[in-house]
Design a protein around this motif. Structure first.
Motif, PDB file in Angstrom:
ATOM      1  N   ASP A   1       0.810  -1.222   0.000  1.00 50.12           N
ATOM      2  CA  ASP A   1       0.000   0.000   0.000  1.00 50.12           C
ATOM      3  C   ASP A   1       0.840   1.268   0.000  1.00 50.12           C
ATOM      4  N   LEU A   2       2.145   1.121   0.177  1.00 51.74           N
ATOM      5  CA  LEU A   2       2.997   2.298   0.292  1.00 51.74           C
ATOM      6  C   LEU A   2       3.527   2.720  -1.066  1.00 51.74           C
ATOM      7  N   PRO A   3       3.435   4.001  -1.387  1.00 52.58           N
ATOM      8  CA  PRO A   3       4.041   4.478  -2.636  1.00 52.58           C
ATOM      9  C   PRO A   3       5.555   4.416  -2.536  1.00 52.58           C
ATOM     10  N   THR A   4       6.202   4.252  -3.642  1.00 56.00           N
ATOM     11  CA  THR A   4       7.658   4.201  -3.664  1.00 56.00           C
ATOM     12  C   THR A   4       8.212   5.617  -3.685  1.00 56.00           C
ATOM     13  N   GLN A   5       8.914   5.976  -2.650  1.00 48.98           N
ATOM     14  CA  GLN A   5       9.568   7.276  -2.571  1.00 48.98           C
ATOM     15  C   GLN A   5      11.014   7.060  -2.145  1.00 48.98           C
ATOM     16  N   VAL A   6      11.930   7.496  -2.957  1.00 50.25           N
ATOM     17  CA  VAL A   6      13.357   7.372  -2.648  1.00 50.25           C
ATOM     18  C   VAL A   6      13.949   8.775  -2.639  1.00 50.25           C
ATOM     19  N   PHE A   7      14.464   9.172  -1.484  1.00 45.96           N
ATOM     20  CA  PHE A   7      15.042  10.513  -1.344  1.00 45.96           C
ATOM     21  C   PHE A   7      16.547  10.425  -1.118  1.00 45.96           C
ATOM     22  N   LYS A   8      17.265  11.372  -1.665  1.00 46.84           N
ATOM     23  CA  LYS A   8      18.678  11.507  -1.341  1.00 46.84           C
ATOM     24  C   LYS A   8      18.810  12.069   0.063  1.00 46.84           C
ATOM     25  N   HIS A   9      19.867  11.663   0.767  1.00 49.19           N
ATOM     26  CA  HIS A   9      20.133  12.160   2.111  1.00 49.19           C
ATOM     27  C   HIS A   9      21.357  13.076   2.048  1.00 49.19           C
ATOM     28  N   ASN A  10      21.176  14.326   2.448  1.00 46.34           N
ATOM     29  CA  ASN A  10      22.288  15.269   2.400  1.00 46.34           C
ATOM     30  C   ASN A  10      22.036  16.371   3.420  1.00 46.34           C
ATOM     31  N   GLU A  11      22.859  16.419   4.457  1.00 47.02           N
ATOM     32  CA  GLU A  11      22.612  17.375   5.531  1.00 47.02           C
ATOM     33  C   GLU A  11      22.823  18.818   5.088  1.00 47.02           C
ATOM     34  N   PHE A  12      23.583  19.046   4.021  1.00 49.21           N
ATOM     35  CA  PHE A  12      23.877  20.399   3.580  1.00 49.21           C
ATOM     36  C   PHE A  12      22.931  20.892   2.490  1.00 49.21           C
ATOM     37  N   GLU A  13      22.147  19.983   1.927  1.00 52.91           N
ATOM     38  CA  GLU A  13      21.213  20.354   0.864  1.00 52.91           C
ATOM     39  C   GLU A  13      19.767  20.023   1.227  1.00 52.91           C
ATOM     40  N   CYS A  14      19.517  19.741   2.497  1.00 50.13           N
ATOM     41  CA  CYS A  14      18.189  19.251   2.884  1.00 50.13           C
ATOM     42  C   CYS A  14      17.191  20.362   3.197  1.00 50.13           C
ATOM     43  N   LEU A  15      17.630  21.603   3.198  1.00 48.15           N
ATOM     44  CA  LEU A  15      16.720  22.687   3.563  1.00 48.15           C
ATOM     45  C   LEU A  15      15.985  23.173   2.318  1.00 48.15           C
ATOM     46  N   ASN A  16      14.943  22.439   1.976  1.00 48.06           N
ATOM     47  CA  ASN A  16      14.164  22.748   0.785  1.00 48.06           C
ATOM     48  C   ASN A  16      12.672  22.646   1.077  1.00 48.06           C
TER      49      ASN A  16
END
Length: 652
Positions: free
Chosen positions: A95-110
């Motif tokens: 039931d879960l949609p596929t979501q893959v996110f990059k992990h980046n502490e310096f670019e995560c403020l979006n």
């Protein structure tokens, strides 16, 4: 004057941002239709991180063309884990949609913006900003919080809004603190220490203040809303020093906040940071900065907000203690005076901070509040403590009894709690979990919520606070569990009998159309969260012997542990609660009173919605126990009890 948005059939949505001198190219939302076109702009960077454990800086320059079609990176966290909402909802992997996110502490403020199409710089429609929960994991780009359904509903109601979700730093990256780190921050001219994640959130509000107008939003009409630790963050913003002098939002909705009363100071938090550094074999902050982020994600579970003497205003704890505690304090008048007046706001801001009466509630009047005392909707779910049901399930009756006596360090105090929640060493182990869930529910969420609501109302002269209780069962787990209200509010989860499923990067329109936190110790490493292994039993979480008003349903006497007695959520009750909640939240965002503030608004059970007199609240929550048992113990001790019991018994 320039037009901010151009809508042309068949073309990719674009915002030509005059102030920033750039073009944001987004996508047409899957729920977009000819009658209600909806656009979405994803992954827009609002701030930058100059270095690990440093305060973020506002982004003010962009390239001529910004691709806003994809979600941006999120804060590093443990990978391959369900979000806490997905775990609590009871959804299967299919039931879960596929979501893959990059992990980046310096670019995560979006940030991500979902809005009606065709807006321009003169539209000035309200902005709703969602602050996600989850503690040290989760992100604002999750499908759970997708704003398509809520924005669509806003247009259909004639009360259009722009919805913003965003990412901020979590765990160690967002909340590391200590005296050594404070000196490091001072060396670059930064006041305070820790709370980097909270400061990221405020930086997001600054970005909206300057730049949301060209997307069609009103920077002087921003509503913060959030749940769990996200709701707690909103409370800390309400109680912050900067909110007194420069408020950047205009009203707030607090849903099931996991509030921490006894926040550590920098020295106390530093002890934990020192232990971590010793474990990692580093001795300086610079060495800690150079470690790979993947080495640090698992060490952020116990880190949250710190009372660094800068972020929170002086006397902030007074807003979390029972009203009677103020009355008995010899400095009560000093403690309960309103905070100093905020700096004079613009005439536009003052006019939009008013709350106009809605056409629905009777007897509503216009309310003028100082800009730093924002109007507030606040409430909780009946079964919020089910968030900690797995660790709590390991308690035995004898273990709970011993632990309570050890925490209270007083036999009379411990006996008061044991008696109030019907706990003894003779309680059958198969029943003890239900009693502990009730105690934890009151100690960690329900009673602190009531205390904050009462104090907020007093500070606002008895006005400007709307109280609700969410007792509606979940569509999948038929109990009013923590975060169940999100399923109704965002309308992104199918009813179990729906044949539609989600896959890919987006929730499908067929699924969404049916529907039109973790805290620092939420999930200790010692426990796993295999849905197949988790059995949650639920008995009445809201006891009380009161008569029933028209349409009022009492929990007393229900046996929720029997499958036949659990009411299933049909499409009618789901739609009724969903529509009512969305309508009230959207009305509030438009500056209207969502209901009569002298009443309690109820959502559920079994599809019930409406205003109720406040004495009904006594039947929905354990107010008598709070007054007679918890108040004499004080918030600090009660929350310590709640935290300790929610962690489960010590591992042997």
């Amino acid at each position: 004057m320039p037009v901010s948005q151009i809508i042309t059939p068949g073309l990719v949505p674009e915002v030509h941002h005059v102030v920033l001198d750039t073009t944001f190219r987004g996508i047409e939302h899957p729920l977009s239709a000819a009658d209600v076109p909806i656009h979405q702009y994803r992954g827009i960077k609002y701030a930058s991180v100059p270095a690990r454990f440093r305060q973020s800086k506002l982004v003010t320059k962009y390239p001529p063309l910004v691709d806003a079609a994809k979600y941006g990176p999120i804060c590093p966290q443990v990978k391959n884990m369900k979000s806490f909402e997905e775990t609590i909802f009871g959804l299967s992997d299919e039931d879960l949609p596929t979501q893959v996110f990059k992990h980046n502490e310096f670019e995560c403020l979006n940030l991500n913006i979902t809005c009606p199409a065709g807006l321009n710089s003169h539209s000035h429609i309200p902005v709703m900003v969602w602050v996600h929960g989850g503690g040290d994991r989760g992100c604002g780009s999750s499908w759970v919080y997708d704003g398509g359904a809520l924005v669509r509903k806003s247009v259909l109601l004639g009360k259009p809004v722009i919805m913003v979700t965003f990412n901020f730093r979590l765990g160690l990256f967002g909340f590391a603190s200590g005296t050594q780190l404070r000196e490091d921050n001072r060396s670059v001219g930064e006041e305070g220490v820790g709370n980097y994640g909270l400061r990221d959130q405020r930086k997001l509000l600054e970005w909206l203040h300057y730049y949301i107008a060209d997307f069609g939003g009103d920077p002087h009409n921003i509503t913060l809303f959030g749940e769990s630790t996200g709701a707690a963050d909103i409370i800390y913003h309400l109680l912050s020093a900067e909110n007194e002098t420069r408020p950047l939002f205009h009203r707030a909705i607090v849903q099931s906040a996991v509030i921490d009363y006894d926040l550590p100071d920098a020295a106390s938090a530093g002890w934990q940071l020192s232990r971590l550094m010793s474990t990692l074999h580093v001795s300086t902050i610079d060495q800690l900065r150079h470690l790979d982020a993947d080495q640090l994600v698992k060490f952020g579970q116990t880190l949250r907000v710190v009372d660094d003497g800068v972020f929170l205003r002086h006397g902030w704890k007074d807003s979390l203690i029972p009203e009677n505690a103020h009355k008995h304090h010899h400095h009560s008048e000093h403690h309960f005076s309103a905070p100093k007046a905020a700096a004079r706001s613009s005439r536009s801001s003052q006019s939009r901070s008013r709350v106009r009466p809605s056409s629905t509630p009777s007897g509503s009047v216009s309310i003028r509040l100082p800009s730093h005392l924002q109007p507030l909707i606040i409430g909780d779910c009946a079964g919020d403590s089910l968030l900690w049901s797995t660790p709590i399930s390991y308690w035995t009756a004898a273990g709970v009894t011993r632990r309570l006596k050890a925490i209270c360090t007083s036999l009379s105090k411990a006996n008061g709690l044991l008696h109030a929640y019907d706990i003894s060493s003779y309680t059958p182990d198969e029943e003890i979990g239900d009693h502990v869930l009730e105690l934890v529910n009151d100690a960690r969420i329900a009673w602190p919520t009531e205390c904050f609501a009462n104090n907020a109302r007093t500070l606002r002269g008895g006005r400007g606070v709307w109280r609700y209780v969410f007792d509606q069962e979940g569509p999948i787990r038929p109990i009013p569990h923590h975060a169940v209200d999100l399923m109704y509010l965002f309308d992104n989860v199918s009813l179990p009998d729906s044949n539609s499923t989600r896959s890919g990067d987006e929730p499908s329109s067929s699924t969404m159309s049916l529907a039109g936190s973790s805290p620092d110790d939420m999930w200790p490493e010692s426990f796993t969260f295999d849905d197949d292994a988790e059995e949650v039993k639920y008995s009445s979480v809201a006891k009380g012997d009161v008569d029933i008003e028209a349409m009022e349903v009492d929990y007393e006497g229900r046996d929720f542990s029997s499958a036949w007695a659990i009411p299933m959520v049909d499409e009618y009750s789901y739609t009724r609660v969903r529509d009512t909640m969305q309508e009230r939240w959207l009305s509030f965002a438009h500056g209207e009173a969502p209901w009569n503030e002298d009443k309690i608004f109820v959502f559920g059970p079994e599809g019930e919605t409406g205003e109720r007199t406040k004495w009904i609240f006594d039947g929905r929550r354990r107010k008598k126990v709070w007054r007679e048992t918890l108040e004499p113990l004080g918030m600090q001790l009660v929350q310590k009890v709640g935290v300790e019991l929610s962690r489960g018994p010590p591992l042997k």
